[in-house]
Structure formats: C-alpha cells, structure tokens
Design a protein around this motif. Structure first.
Motif, PDB file in Angstrom:
ATOM      1  N   GLU A  20      53.096  10.141  56.555  1.00  0.00           N
ATOM      2  CA  GLU A  20      53.424  11.479  56.413  1.00  0.00           C
ATOM      3  C   GLU A  20      52.218  12.489  55.465  1.00  0.00           C
ATOM      4  O   GLU A  20      52.082  13.832  55.264  1.00  0.00           O
ATOM      5  CB  GLU A  20      54.628  12.184  56.434  1.00  0.00           C
ATOM      6  CG  GLU A  20      55.823  11.463  58.392  1.00  0.00           C
ATOM      7  CD  GLU A  20      56.369  12.446  57.775  1.00  0.00           C
ATOM      8  OE1 GLU A  20      56.993  13.165  56.864  1.00  0.00           O
ATOM      9  OE2 GLU A  20      57.283  11.946  58.626  1.00  0.00           O
ATOM     10  N   LEU A  21      52.626  12.243  54.846  1.00  0.00           N
ATOM     11  CA  LEU A  21      51.583  12.476  52.989  1.00  0.00           C
ATOM     12  C   LEU A  21      50.062  12.621  53.474  1.00  0.00           C
ATOM     13  O   LEU A  21      49.428  12.639  52.844  1.00  0.00           O
ATOM     14  CB  LEU A  21      52.145  11.457  52.071  1.00  0.00           C
ATOM     15  CG  LEU A  21      53.131  11.443  51.651  1.00  0.00           C
ATOM     16  CD1 LEU A  21      53.750  10.867  49.997  1.00  0.00           C
ATOM     17  CD2 LEU A  21      53.841  13.119  50.940  1.00  0.00           C
ATOM     18  N   ALA A 209      55.462  16.556  47.865  1.00  0.00           N
ATOM     19  CA  ALA A 209      55.819  16.920  49.311  1.00  0.00           C
ATOM     20  C   ALA A 209      56.668  15.178  49.289  1.00  0.00           C
ATOM     21  O   ALA A 209      56.946  15.946  50.185  1.00  0.00           O
ATOM     22  CB  ALA A 209      53.755  16.481  49.694  1.00  0.00           C
ATOM     23  N   ALA A 210      56.503  14.253  48.542  1.00  0.00           N
ATOM     24  CA  ALA A 210      57.339  13.379  49.567  1.00  0.00           C
ATOM     25  C   ALA A 210      59.057  13.776  49.248  1.00  0.00           C
ATOM     26  O   ALA A 210      59.782  13.385  50.503  1.00  0.00           O
ATOM     27  CB  ALA A 210      57.428  11.561  48.775  1.00  0.00           C
ATOM     28  N   LEU A 211      58.893  14.785  48.310  1.00  0.00           N
ATOM     29  CA  LEU A 211      60.121  15.012  48.164  1.00  0.00           C
ATOM     30  C   LEU A 211      61.393  15.719  49.091  1.00  0.00           C
ATOM     31  O   LEU A 211      62.902  15.831  49.682  1.00  0.00           O
ATOM     32  CB  LEU A 211      61.030  15.719  46.840  1.00  0.00           C
ATOM     33  CG  LEU A 211      60.993  15.214  45.433  1.00  0.00           C
ATOM     34  CD1 LEU A 211      60.801  16.158  44.383  1.00  0.00           C
ATOM     35  CD2 LEU A 211      62.781  14.480  45.443  1.00  0.00           C
ATOM     36  N   ASP A 212      59.598  16.711  49.994  1.00  0.00           N
ATOM     37  CA  ASP A 212      61.028  17.580  51.056  1.00  0.00           C
ATOM     38  C   ASP A 212      60.552  16.432  52.637  1.00  0.00           C
ATOM     39  O   ASP A 212      61.415  16.940  53.525  1.00  0.00           O
ATOM     40  CB  ASP A 212      59.648  18.809  51.393  1.00  0.00           C
ATOM     41  CG  ASP A 212      59.444  19.660  50.224  1.00  0.00           C
ATOM     42  OD1 ASP A 212      59.910  19.805  49.694  1.00  0.00           O
ATOM     43  OD2 ASP A 212      58.091  20.345  50.478  1.00  0.00           O
ATOM     44  N   GLU A 217      65.235   9.128  49.488  1.00  0.00           N
ATOM     45  CA  GLU A 217      64.510   8.024  49.076  1.00  0.00           C
ATOM     46  C   GLU A 217      63.777   8.480  47.310  1.00  0.00           C
ATOM     47  O   GLU A 217      63.529   7.663  46.953  1.00  0.00           O
ATOM     48  CB  GLU A 217      63.516   7.619  50.151  1.00  0.00           C
ATOM     49  CG  GLU A 217      64.249   7.114  51.322  1.00  0.00           C
ATOM     50  CD  GLU A 217      64.820   8.067  52.339  1.00  0.00           C
ATOM     51  OE1 GLU A 217      66.069   7.917  53.171  1.00  0.00           O
ATOM     52  OE2 GLU A 217      64.648   9.302  51.516  1.00  0.00           O
ATOM     53  N   THR A 218      63.190   9.450  47.840  1.00  0.00           N
ATOM     54  CA  THR A 218      61.815  10.210  46.786  1.00  0.00           C
ATOM     55  C   THR A 218      62.691  10.087  45.545  1.00  0.00           C
ATOM     56  O   THR A 218      62.275  10.358  43.306  1.00  0.00           O
ATOM     57  CB  THR A 218      61.496  11.335  47.027  1.00  0.00           C
ATOM     58  OG1 THR A 218      60.455  11.294  48.250  1.00  0.00           O
ATOM     59  CG2 THR A 218      60.343  11.971  45.854  1.00  0.00           C
ATOM     60  N   MET A 219      64.020  11.054  45.506  1.00  0.00           N
ATOM     61  CA  MET A 219      64.472  10.658  44.598  1.00  0.00           C
ATOM     62  C   MET A 219      65.165   9.565  43.898  1.00  0.00           C
ATOM     63  O   MET A 219      65.260  10.003  41.948  1.00  0.00           O
ATOM     64  CB  MET A 219      65.893  12.250  44.731  1.00  0.00           C
ATOM     65  CG  MET A 219      66.618  11.785  43.417  1.00  0.00           C
ATOM     66  SD  MET A 219      66.076  13.216  42.232  1.00  0.00           S
ATOM     67  CE  MET A 219      66.009  12.428  40.483  1.00  0.00           C
ATOM     68  N   THR A 273      67.732  21.737  40.610  1.00  0.00           N
ATOM     69  CA  THR A 273      68.177  22.844  41.577  1.00  0.00           C
ATOM     70  C   THR A 273      67.640  22.218  42.848  1.00  0.00           C
ATOM     71  O   THR A 273      67.965  23.683  43.400  1.00  0.00           O
ATOM     72  CB  THR A 273      67.647  23.865  41.232  1.00  0.00           C
ATOM     73  OG1 THR A 273      66.110  24.008  40.851  1.00  0.00           O
ATOM     74  CG2 THR A 273      67.970  24.735  39.606  1.00  0.00           C
ATOM     75  N   ARG A 274      67.238  21.602  42.836  1.00  0.00           N
ATOM     76  CA  ARG A 274      67.494  21.124  44.555  1.00  0.00           C
ATOM     77  C   ARG A 274      68.879  21.070  45.404  1.00  0.00           C
ATOM     78  O   ARG A 274      69.599  21.058  44.513  1.00  0.00           O
ATOM     79  CB  ARG A 274      66.362  20.275  45.144  1.00  0.00           C
ATOM     80  CG  ARG A 274      65.106  19.566  44.726  1.00  0.00           C
ATOM     81  CD  ARG A 274      64.046  18.788  44.775  1.00  0.00           C
ATOM     82  NE  ARG A 274      63.703  19.069  46.498  1.00  0.00           N
ATOM     83  CZ  ARG A 274      62.976  18.980  46.809  1.00  0.00           C
ATOM     84  NH1 ARG A 274      61.763  19.421  46.255  1.00  0.00           N
ATOM     85  NH2 ARG A 274      62.750  19.098  48.457  1.00  0.00           N
TER      86      ARG A 274
END
Length: 315
Positions: A20-21, A209-212, A217-219, A273-274
C-alpha cells in the motif's frame, strides 16, 4: 491465537503495508528528486593543499600535520567510518523493502547519494592531512569487514529506524562541521547534512502514511526503534569511547538526541494526539511516553554533569 498464527498475521500486515505504501514511495521519490540539488565531492576538497606521502618520495603523516583538534579528528573519523558501511546499509534496506518498482528506484538513488558522503569526507581528510591515512584505512577495513546488521527488523521497524537515524546523522554532521573550525569542512558537512535531512523527510513521510494504514503495528514499530535505538556506527572499533568524546564536546549527546531527533519526529507523526490506536497501539504509546520521560531525565543529568566538569576545568 498461537505464536505461529500471530507471526503469520504480522507478516501479512507487513506485506500489505509495503504494497500500500508503493504509491507513497513513488510520490515522495518524485518530491525528493525535485528538491535534491546536484553536487560534486571534488568541489569541496582543497586539492592545492595536497602533497605526496613517503611511498612517492614525500613525507608520511605526522600529528602536527593535522589542522584539526583531537575532538574534531575523532568526530570526523567516526562520521566517515559510518558512511563507509554503506554496503551493509544498502543490503539492509534492499532486503527489507524491495529492489523493484518505486521502492527499488529509491533504494538505488539513496545508495548513490550516500556514496558521495564517504568520497568527499575521505578526500578532504587525506588531502588536508586531517587524520592519519594509514590508521584511517585500517579502521575502514575493520569496520567494513564487521559490517552492520540491524537484526531481524520488520519493514515497519526498518523505516521507523531510518527516520530517526537519518536525522541523527544530520545533526552529527552539522555539529562536527562547526567543531572543526575550518570553513571548508563546515561547508562540506553542511552539504552532507542537507542530503541526510532530505532522506529523513522521505522516510518520515512513509511512516506517517503507514500510521494511517496500520496504526497499531506502526506505533509498536516506532516504540521499538526509539527504545532500542543505536547509531549505525555502534560496531566500529572503539565506538563507545569515541561516542563519549563526541558527547562531552556537545556534538551529539542525549539532550540533542531527545530534543532534536526523537521528539520532533514524534510530533510530526502526531503520536501524542492521535485517536486511532487500538489497545496494542495505546500500550505502545504509553510505553514510549515512559521511555521518553526517562530519556529526558537522563539527558538533563548528563548535561548538568558536563557543565560541572567544565566549571571545574576552568576554575
């Protein structure tokens, strides 16, 4: 869920996010190529200062030849040896990401740009006799023979790591240039630092973009890489001792690592803040917050201790 099933699930997430990236990589590669300004290592080397060594009838290096003080020599050597390990870094990102499509084009472009750094630094140091070229070559052989292995990082961990590492390298190069007292070395290292900053922005944007796409998993990957962060020069000879010298001089220390590397990247990703994390992401964020608080306190103690040592030395 068994451990094997969990591993399969994790591998599936990694593969999906990498796929996806791909358009994000292509978009940021285009941005990078638009912003990156061509430069040539030979332009930053004062060739007129060069002279033969004993092998060609001249004189071999003596400590008094160097225009650099011992701290600047140490920092320049560490920076160069770090750049020398480029083959290992290429292997790391080529195997974690891909050699095809936009990923592959980026891996090649990044490697080519990084290659200029070692060329320019070595030519500058040898021509100006800034360091002992025999010792430098011996260190290069040892460092590259050992290579660098980041372990079993996932693709998400790898892209999180380089987001921080590129910025750390930028800070180190820029401050090393200032420490040399040589306007040309400062200009060269500022030029290299500009490259590193562009590389950081590329990777930082991918993590955003990966966080979205896979927030939990990205965190978790971000937490892992902040908590376990080491510079890529960690395996070179006497790295720990040299790191202390560099930290005491304020070129790269815990305060800089916290304030100018880790914290600003976390702010860019809006980590604090997410609101899209699940339980696993929330736990990873909490663990990261605890680590950052400890790092901040540790950095404060180091700076205070360094200031006390300076005051004693000056009294």
């Amino acid at each position: 869920m068994t451990a094997l099933e969990a591993a399969d699930t994790q591998a599936g997430v990694q593969a999906r996010v990498l796929h996806e990236l791909e358009p994000v990589v292509a978009e940021n590669l285009e941005r990078h190529l638009r912003l990156a300004k061509p430069w040539h290592p030979h332009d930053y080397v004062p060739w007129s200062q060069g002279r033969d060594f004993a092998f060609l009838g001249g004189e071999d290096w003596q400590p008094e030849d160097s225009p650099l003080d011992p701290v600047a020599r140490t920092a320049m050597t560490v920076n160069l040896l770090t750049e020398d390990n480029l083959p290992s870094y290429h292997r790391e990102i080529a195997t974690r990401f891909s050699r095809d499509g936009a990923w592959g084009e980026w891996v090649g472009r990044w490697t080519a740009e990084e290659g200029r750094h070692g060329i320019a630094l070595r030519d500058y140091l040898v021509v100006t006799r800034g360091v002992d070229p025999v010792e430098l070559e011996n260190l290069r052989m040892d460092t590259m023979t050992s290579g660098w292995d980041s372990g079993d990082k996932t693709a998400l961990q790898a892209v999180a790591y380089v987001s921080f590492q590129e910025l750390a390298t930028r800070v180190s190069h820029r401050n090393t240039g200032l420490a040399t007292g040589c306007p040309l070395a400062e200009q060269l290292l500022a030029r290299i630092a500009t490259d590193e900053n562009l590389h950081m922005v590329f990777y930082r944007n991918l993590v955003a973009a990966a966080l979205d796409r896979a927030p939990d998993e990205t965190m978790a990957a971000i937490r892992d890489e902040v908590v376990g962060f080491t510079m890529p020069g960690d395996g070179m000879p006497n790295f720990r001792r040299h790191s202390v010298t560099i930290a005491k001089a304020g070129i790269y220390d815990l305060r800089l690592h916290h304030d100018e590397v880790i914290a600003p990247v976390l702010r860019f990703w809006k980590i604090w803040t997410r609101d899209d994390f699940g339980p696993a992401g929330e736990q990873a964020r909490e663990e990261l917050a605890q680590f950052m608080a400890g790092l901040d306190a540790q950095a404060t103690r180091f700076v205070e201790k360094r200031e006390r040592a300076r005051e004693r030395a000056e009294s």
